[in-house]
Design a protein around this motif. Structure first.
Motif, PDB file in Angstrom:
ATOM      1  N   ARG A   1      -6.133  -3.881   3.310  1.00  0.00           N
ATOM      2  CA  ARG A   1      -6.051  -5.240   3.849  1.00  0.00           C
ATOM      3  C   ARG A   1      -4.737  -5.936   3.503  1.00  0.00           C
ATOM      4  NH1 ARG A   1     -11.477  -5.129   2.072  1.00  0.00           N
ATOM      5  NH2 ARG A   1     -10.889  -6.131   0.115  1.00  0.00           N
ATOM      6  N   ARG A   2      -3.985  -5.378   2.551  1.00  0.00           N
ATOM      7  CA  ARG A   2      -2.796  -6.070   2.074  1.00  0.00           C
ATOM      8  C   ARG A   2      -1.842  -5.073   1.428  1.00  0.00           C
ATOM      9  NH1 ARG A   2      -2.742  -9.568  -3.358  1.00  0.00           N
ATOM     10  NH2 ARG A   2      -0.817 -10.735  -3.144  1.00  0.00           N
TER      11      ARG A   2
ATOM     12  N   VAL B   1       1.631  -5.115  -1.012  1.00  0.00           N
ATOM     13  CA  VAL B   1       2.508  -5.915  -1.862  1.00  0.00           C
ATOM     14  C   VAL B   1       3.696  -5.042  -2.257  1.00  0.00           C
ATOM     15  CG1 VAL B   1       2.737  -7.252  -3.980  1.00  0.00           C
ATOM     16  CG2 VAL B   1       0.566  -7.252  -2.748  1.00  0.00           C
TER      17      VAL B   1
ATOM     18  N   ARG C   1       9.590  -6.191   5.658  1.00  0.00           N
ATOM     19  CA  ARG C   1       8.266  -6.790   5.865  1.00  0.00           C
ATOM     20  C   ARG C   1       7.839  -6.740   7.327  1.00  0.00           C
ATOM     21  NH1 ARG C   1       6.339 -12.836   3.901  1.00  0.00           N
ATOM     22  NH2 ARG C   1       4.194 -12.661   4.642  1.00  0.00           N
TER      23      ARG C   1
ATOM     24  N   GLU D   1       4.572  -4.673   8.721  1.00  0.00           N
ATOM     25  CA  GLU D   1       3.447  -5.402   9.317  1.00  0.00           C
ATOM     26  C   GLU D   1       3.197  -4.964  10.756  1.00  0.00           C
ATOM     27  OE1 GLU D   1       3.283  -9.509   6.698  1.00  0.00           O
ATOM     28  OE2 GLU D   1       4.274  -9.574   8.663  1.00  0.00           O
TER      29      GLU D   1
ATOM     30  N   VAL E   1      -1.215  -5.049   8.883  1.00  0.00           N
ATOM     31  CA  VAL E   1      -1.777  -5.790   7.745  1.00  0.00           C
ATOM     32  C   VAL E   1      -0.680  -6.623   7.096  1.00  0.00           C
ATOM     33  CG1 VAL E   1      -3.568  -4.070   7.304  1.00  0.00           C
ATOM     34  CG2 VAL E   1      -1.374  -3.884   6.131  1.00  0.00           C
ATOM     35  N   ILE E   2      -1.083  -7.594   6.305  1.00  0.00           N
ATOM     36  CA  ILE E   2      -0.130  -8.468   5.625  1.00  0.00           C
ATOM     37  C   ILE E   2       0.699  -7.664   4.634  1.00  0.00           C
ATOM     38  CG2 ILE E   2       0.097 -10.398   4.019  1.00  0.00           C
ATOM     39  CD1 ILE E   2      -2.510 -11.508   5.269  1.00  0.00           C
ATOM     40  N   CYS E   3       2.003  -7.864   4.676  1.00  0.00           N
ATOM     41  CA  CYS E   3       2.915  -7.262   3.705  1.00  0.00           C
ATOM     42  C   CYS E   3       3.616  -8.396   2.970  1.00  0.00           C
ATOM     43  CB  CYS E   3       3.930  -6.361   4.400  1.00  0.00           C
ATOM     44  SG  CYS E   3       5.174  -5.661   3.286  1.00  0.00           S
ATOM     45  N   GLU E   4       3.491  -8.413   1.672  1.00  0.00           N
ATOM     46  CA  GLU E   4       4.024  -9.524   0.875  1.00  0.00           C
ATOM     47  C   GLU E   4       5.086  -9.031  -0.110  1.00  0.00           C
ATOM     48  OE1 GLU E   4       2.357 -13.142  -1.993  1.00  0.00           O
ATOM     49  OE2 GLU E   4       1.009 -11.540  -1.332  1.00  0.00           O
TER      50      GLU E   4
ATOM     51  N   TYR F   1       6.961  -9.537  -3.287  1.00  0.00           N
ATOM     52  CA  TYR F   1       6.573 -10.337  -4.451  1.00  0.00           C
ATOM     53  C   TYR F   1       7.548 -10.016  -5.584  1.00  0.00           C
ATOM     54  CZ  TYR F   1       2.598 -13.050  -6.453  1.00  0.00           C
ATOM     55  OH  TYR F   1       1.779 -14.027  -6.973  1.00  0.00           O
TER      56      TYR F   1
ATOM     57  N   THR G   1      -5.459 -11.204  -7.557  1.00  0.00           N
ATOM     58  CA  THR G   1      -5.875 -11.037  -6.156  1.00  0.00           C
ATOM     59  C   THR G   1      -5.785  -9.595  -5.686  1.00  0.00           C
ATOM     60  OG1 THR G   1      -3.633 -11.577  -5.390  1.00  0.00           O
ATOM     61  CG2 THR G   1      -5.198 -13.398  -5.575  1.00  0.00           C
TER      62      THR G   1
ATOM     63  N   THR H   1      -5.721  -2.961  -1.675  1.00  0.00           N
ATOM     64  CA  THR H   1      -4.315  -3.352  -1.779  1.00  0.00           C
ATOM     65  C   THR H   1      -3.457  -2.117  -2.037  1.00  0.00           C
ATOM     66  OG1 THR H   1      -5.022  -5.435  -2.818  1.00  0.00           O
ATOM     67  CG2 THR H   1      -2.684  -4.885  -2.929  1.00  0.00           C
TER      68      THR H   1
END
Length: 377
Positions: free
Chosen positions: A67-68, A70, A85, A89, A94-97, A99, A111, A116
């Protein structure tokens, strides 16, 4: 009582100085020149030598919940996540953050879960916040992947899914960053294929990634003399701005980092829209405006107009054939066509080159670090 001088030496972690002609800094400056001109080779070697491990990771990710994503790192390693990013994505959906690794270690682990994927990049393979972040995420059940360009690094031993980037970093990061970015995209493509997504929302990306090394090499050679000329022109600049939107903020941030490390002058990168929320560019301020795509073109054009209106000295990096922005700036550098997902890698190259050449030009003038505000050295 703490010996402050010894504490400073321990924390500084940098053997060179900002002094004019510092021999250690210029040793690394020349290594940077060699490395930045061999980025295509580093990307090719990295994709070739990691292909088997990338496929194994993709197979292990095939049926895992996801789902994510990082991406953690410090300095250029963190910036590289911002540059890929969009590609990640679009490929994986899915969300790529991206960090910053210390922030992730201290504030972000709560989180993280088994859905992840955490990718940590450390050139040395021993950056403490990156290692701690990966270990913390692993303990929370995340799937973790370490990336380094140091074969003997602890990361290669501590994380079974570590990938070795075939790049050197004797100078300041250039090929180590672009090769890492290419590898992250290759990993995303492999995972997407294993999960039945093909290339996701980025059809043709795999073929374009394979052609990327030759494109980067052509930009390196094609812009070498042009960036040298601008380096001579701006040799006395003490502060440089750089800006770009979305993934194109990454080249701006890389460029600012190289100027601070090599030149060594003050430089600052900011997202394109943020330029318009302050009186950012002052009369005479040099600014690199990075605008490779249609999505950012109109706002970049407005930025160029404002820059011209305030008396700034703007250099635009734009695609071949672009005319509107080009008409508003002091210099327009037209780069060959490249898809938006790969543009951050290609558009970083002229900024690497400029940083090297302005450093050489400043050295010829006997200039070291500027003192803002007229303070004595």
């Amino acid at each position: 009582m703490v010996d402050q001088s010894q504490e400073f030496k321990k924390l500084k972690r940098e053997s060179s100085s900002d002094a004019p002609g510092d021999p250690e800094r210029f040793r690394r400056v020349e290594l940077t020149n060699l490395e930045m001109m061999a980025q295509g080779q580093a990307i090719s070697r990295t994709l070739e030598t990691t292909a088997e491990t990338v496929q194994r990771i993709a197979a292990e990710m095939k049926d895992r919940p996801l789902r994510r994503i990082v991406m953690i790192g410090c300095g250029d390693s963190w910036i590289s996540g911002q540059g890929v990013r969009l590609a990640v994505e679009r490929v994986l959906g899915v969300i790529c953050e991206p960090y910053e690794a210390f922030d992730f270690e201290q504030y972000g682990l709560s989180t993280v879960d088994e859905a992840t994927l955490v990718i940590g990049l450390s050139s040395s393979g021993n950056t403490a916040p990156v290692t701690a972040g990966l270990k913390g995420a692993q303990a929370k059940g995340a799937y973790v992947v370490g990336l380094t360009n140091t074969a003997t690094a602890p990361m290669m031993r501590d994380f079974p899914n570590a990938l070795l980037i075939q790049a050197t970093r004797g100078g300041w990061p250039t090929q180590s960053s672009t090769a890492a970015m290419a590898l992250k995209i290759a990993l995303a493509l492999a995972i997407a294929k294993a999960r039945g997504r093909g290339e996701g929302d980025a059809p043709g990306l795999a073929a374009d990634l394979a052609a990327l090394p030759a494109l980067i090499d052509s930009v390196s050679t094609g812009f070498y003399e042009r960036t040298a000329a601008l380096g001579n022109e701006l040799a006395r600049a003490e502060f440089v701005l750089l800006t770009g939107a979305g993934p194109h903020f990454a080249p701006a941030a890389f460029g600012a980092a190289k100027l601070k490390e090599l030149a060594p002058i003050h430089a600052s990168a900011l997202p394109l829209e943020e330029y318009h929320h302050y009186r950012t560019q002052k009369a005479g301020d040099p600014m690199f405006l990075i605008a490779p795509d249609e999505a950012s073109h109109q706002r970049a054009l407005e930025t160029a107009i404002v820059g011209k209106g305030v008396g700034g000295h703007t250099i635009a990096l734009v695609p071949e054939g672009e005319t509107a922005i080009s008409a508003q700036v002091a210099h327009a550098w037209h780069l060959p066509p490249v898809r938006v997902e790969l543009a951050p890698l290609v558009y970083s190259v002229p900024l690497h080159l400029f940083s090297y050449h302005v450093t050489k030009a400043r050295d010829a003038l006997g200039l070291g670090a500027p003192q803002l505000g007229g303070l004595a050295a």
